[in-house]
Scaffold this active site. Structure first.
Site, PDB file in Angstrom:
ATOM      1  N   ASP A  55     -35.474 -24.235  15.244  1.00 35.13           N
ATOM      2  CA  ASP A  55     -35.603 -24.690  16.622  1.00 35.13           C
ATOM      3  C   ASP A  55     -36.811 -25.612  16.713  1.00 35.13           C
ATOM      4  O   ASP A  55     -37.786 -25.447  15.977  1.00 35.13           O
ATOM      5  CB  ASP A  55     -35.766 -23.511  17.586  1.00 35.13           C
ATOM      6  CG  ASP A  55     -35.521 -23.910  19.036  1.00 35.13           C
ATOM      7  OD1 ASP A  55     -34.406 -23.696  19.524  1.00 35.13           O
ATOM      8  OD2 ASP A  55     -36.452 -24.437  19.679  1.00 35.13           O
ATOM      9  N   LYS A  81     -40.625 -21.028  19.437  1.00 37.19           N
ATOM     10  CA  LYS A  81     -39.581 -20.015  19.581  1.00 37.19           C
ATOM     11  C   LYS A  81     -39.260 -19.296  18.279  1.00 37.19           C
ATOM     12  O   LYS A  81     -39.092 -18.069  18.260  1.00 37.19           O
ATOM     13  CB  LYS A  81     -38.314 -20.659  20.157  1.00 37.19           C
ATOM     14  CG  LYS A  81     -38.436 -21.051  21.608  1.00 37.19           C
ATOM     15  CD  LYS A  81     -37.126 -21.617  22.137  1.00 37.19           C
ATOM     16  CE  LYS A  81     -37.242 -21.939  23.622  1.00 37.19           C
ATOM     17  NZ  LYS A  81     -35.980 -22.474  24.176  1.00 37.19           N
ATOM     18  N   VAL A 105     -33.800 -31.090  14.010  1.00 37.23           N
ATOM     19  CA  VAL A 105     -32.853 -31.306  12.922  1.00 37.23           C
ATOM     20  C   VAL A 105     -32.333 -32.745  12.922  1.00 37.23           C
ATOM     21  O   VAL A 105     -31.789 -33.236  13.905  1.00 37.23           O
ATOM     22  CB  VAL A 105     -31.673 -30.326  13.026  1.00 37.23           C
ATOM     23  CG1 VAL A 105     -30.670 -30.582  11.903  1.00 37.23           C
ATOM     24  CG2 VAL A 105     -32.183 -28.887  12.960  1.00 37.23           C
ATOM     25  N   ASP A 125     -28.121 -27.059  21.962  1.00 37.25           N
ATOM     26  CA  ASP A 125     -27.757 -27.484  23.311  1.00 37.25           C
ATOM     27  C   ASP A 125     -27.413 -28.968  23.374  1.00 37.25           C
ATOM     28  O   ASP A 125     -27.407 -29.555  24.441  1.00 37.25           O
ATOM     29  CB  ASP A 125     -28.899 -27.175  24.298  1.00 37.25           C
ATOM     30  CG  ASP A 125     -30.174 -27.933  23.981  1.00 37.25           C
ATOM     31  OD1 ASP A 125     -30.202 -28.662  22.971  1.00 37.25           O
ATOM     32  OD2 ASP A 125     -31.150 -27.801  24.740  1.00 37.25           O
ATOM     33  N   PHE A 127     -24.971 -32.348  21.396  1.00 32.71           N
ATOM     34  CA  PHE A 127     -23.895 -32.675  20.470  1.00 32.71           C
ATOM     35  C   PHE A 127     -24.346 -33.533  19.300  1.00 32.71           C
ATOM     36  O   PHE A 127     -23.630 -33.637  18.303  1.00 32.71           O
ATOM     37  CB  PHE A 127     -22.728 -33.319  21.231  1.00 32.71           C
ATOM     38  CG  PHE A 127     -21.749 -32.287  21.699  1.00 32.71           C
ATOM     39  CD1 PHE A 127     -20.637 -31.986  20.952  1.00 32.71           C
ATOM     40  CD2 PHE A 127     -21.985 -31.584  22.865  1.00 32.71           C
ATOM     41  CE1 PHE A 127     -19.748 -31.011  21.359  1.00 32.71           C
ATOM     42  CE2 PHE A 127     -21.102 -30.608  23.290  1.00 32.71           C
ATOM     43  CZ  PHE A 127     -19.975 -30.322  22.537  1.00 32.71           C
ATOM     44  N   CYS A 169     -12.329 -33.478  15.366  1.00 29.42           N
ATOM     45  CA  CYS A 169     -10.924 -33.525  15.773  1.00 29.42           C
ATOM     46  C   CYS A 169     -10.775 -33.141  17.244  1.00 29.42           C
ATOM     47  O   CYS A 169     -10.080 -33.809  18.013  1.00 29.42           O
ATOM     48  CB  CYS A 169     -10.088 -32.553  14.937  1.00 29.42           C
ATOM     49  SG  CYS A 169      -9.948 -32.917  13.181  1.00 29.42           S
ATOM     50  N   CYS A 181     -26.717 -27.615  28.370  1.00 30.97           N
ATOM     51  CA  CYS A 181     -27.463 -27.078  29.499  1.00 30.97           C
ATOM     52  C   CYS A 181     -27.847 -28.235  30.419  1.00 30.97           C
ATOM     53  O   CYS A 181     -28.070 -29.349  29.986  1.00 30.97           O
ATOM     54  CB  CYS A 181     -28.698 -26.332  29.018  1.00 30.97           C
ATOM     55  SG  CYS A 181     -29.965 -27.358  28.290  1.00 30.97           S
ATOM     56  N   CYS A 240      -9.238 -37.897  10.381  1.00 24.67           N
ATOM     57  CA  CYS A 240     -10.584 -37.588  10.890  1.00 24.67           C
ATOM     58  C   CYS A 240     -11.634 -37.957   9.852  1.00 24.67           C
ATOM     59  O   CYS A 240     -11.502 -37.626   8.662  1.00 24.67           O
ATOM     60  CB  CYS A 240     -10.679 -36.097  11.231  1.00 24.67           C
ATOM     61  SG  CYS A 240     -12.320 -35.573  11.775  1.00 24.67           S
TER      62      CYS A 240
END
Length: 338
Positions: A55, A81, A105, A125, A127, A169, A181, A240
């Site tokens: 995190d 955290k 990350v 949280d 994409f 996909c 969020c 894909c």
């Protein structure tokens, strides 16, 4: 076999053999917020002794309503955290070996993090990171379990490389890209519901009960009493770029990642510098102390000059609180941190 797991061992699909498997499997949890803390506690109590938690953030007061491993003391001290989570989890199970990673990350970190991992749990949280998880899962043949919550709504899906459609996909077919969020808020019960589904799927995978997997995308709105279960296997796309016949894993390319991010629902912009070498926080604190309020612990530096507050981590990453304007945030960053 440890008495602490006796009730779980009595559950025949797990049994003694499954309990031994749990002990030796390694789970990567990306995100240590509401989903991540719940997942980590359930797996730690279940006997998964090798867990890596990742995190980028620290504990704040608004976290305490739903992020179950943290206390007021953590919020007061702005403890990262993953550090607070590691302490609580190792107090719950002294045999657990919790690796805490305070990182944001990127594809580089993702490739390093998945080495030796048996299962990836999504507790993030955004994409950007989820699509990186998805590509790493496909490239290195590691199952992962997607989960997202907002308001009173939650969704989860288990992705098995070379078998199920991947998140890339599904993104082309289902309206799930907005599930992060936001200012719509969140209530704690939906977190517990989704992590219950995520972790039971995890236990099935970790004990090799593959035939028991759900194989459907599920969603719930616990406030409006709605739920759905969708068979998505026909959505697997042979073209894909993440899981098709000739995958290129596009989300593991650094060029495809943003270096700034507006943190959802927090009026905050995160800025990642080009280089991530360790910063001398003490030196930076001394440079800023005559300009505003400076607070520091061994993990991060907090600098307040109203109406803004900056939090710098050792890798040079900065959270700019008080704006969601990326251009303004960059200007402030360059002004105070060069």
């Amino acid at each position: 076999m440890d008495d602490r797991y006796s009730r779980q061992i009595l559950f025949s699909p797990i049994g003694k053999e499954g309990q031994i498997k749990l002990k030796h499997k390694h789970v990567l949890i990306i995100g240590a917020g509401a989903l991540g803390t719940s997942i980590a506690e359930i797996l730690t109590r279940s006997g998964v002794e090798n867990i890596t938690i990742v995190d980028r953030d620290y504990v704040e007061w608004s976290n305490l309503q739903r992020q179950q491993l943290y206390t007021e003391a953590d919020a007061k001290k702005r403890i990262p955290k993953v550090i607070a989570a590691k302490e609580r989890l190792e107090a719950i199970n002294s045999k657990a070996k919790i690796k805490a990673k305070i990182v944001d990350v990127t594809p580089i970190e993702m490739i390093q993090l998945v080495k030796g991992i048996d299962l990836i749990m999504d507790a993030t949280d955004n994409f950007d990171i989820r699509m990186m998880i998805n590509d790493a899962s496909q490239k290195y043949n590691i199952p992962w379990i997607y989960g997202a919550v907002v308001g009173s709504y939650g969704i989860s899906y288990t992705i098995i490389p070379n078998k199920s459609p991947c998140l890339h996909c599904l993104m082309k077919q289902l309206p799930i890209s907005g599930l992060t969020c936001d200012t719509g808020g969140i209530i704690s019960p939906i977190v517990q519901l989704i992590t219950a589904h995520q972790t039971v799927e995890a236990l099935k995978i970790l004990t090799d009960n593959w035939e028991a997997l759900r194989n459907k995308l599920i969603s719930f709105n616990i406030w409006t009493n709605q739920q759905s279960s969708i068979d998505v296997k026909t959505l697997k796309d042979r073209n894909c770029l993440s899981c098709g016949q000739t995958p290129t894993f596009p989300f593991l390319n650094y060029e495809n990642q943003t270096k700034t991010a507006v943190l959802c629902g927090r009026n905050t912009v995160q800025i990642r510098p080009a280089s991530t070498e360790k910063r001398d926080l003490q030196k930076i604190a001394s440079q800023l102390e005559n300009m505003g309020k400076v607070e520091q612990n061994r993990f991060l530096l907090s600098f307040t000059i109203k109406p803004y507050r900056f939090v710098m981590f050792q890798d040079g990453r900065v959270l700019v609180h008080g704006t969601n304007d990326v251009i303004r945030a960059k200007s402030l960053y360059y002004r105070y941190f060069g």
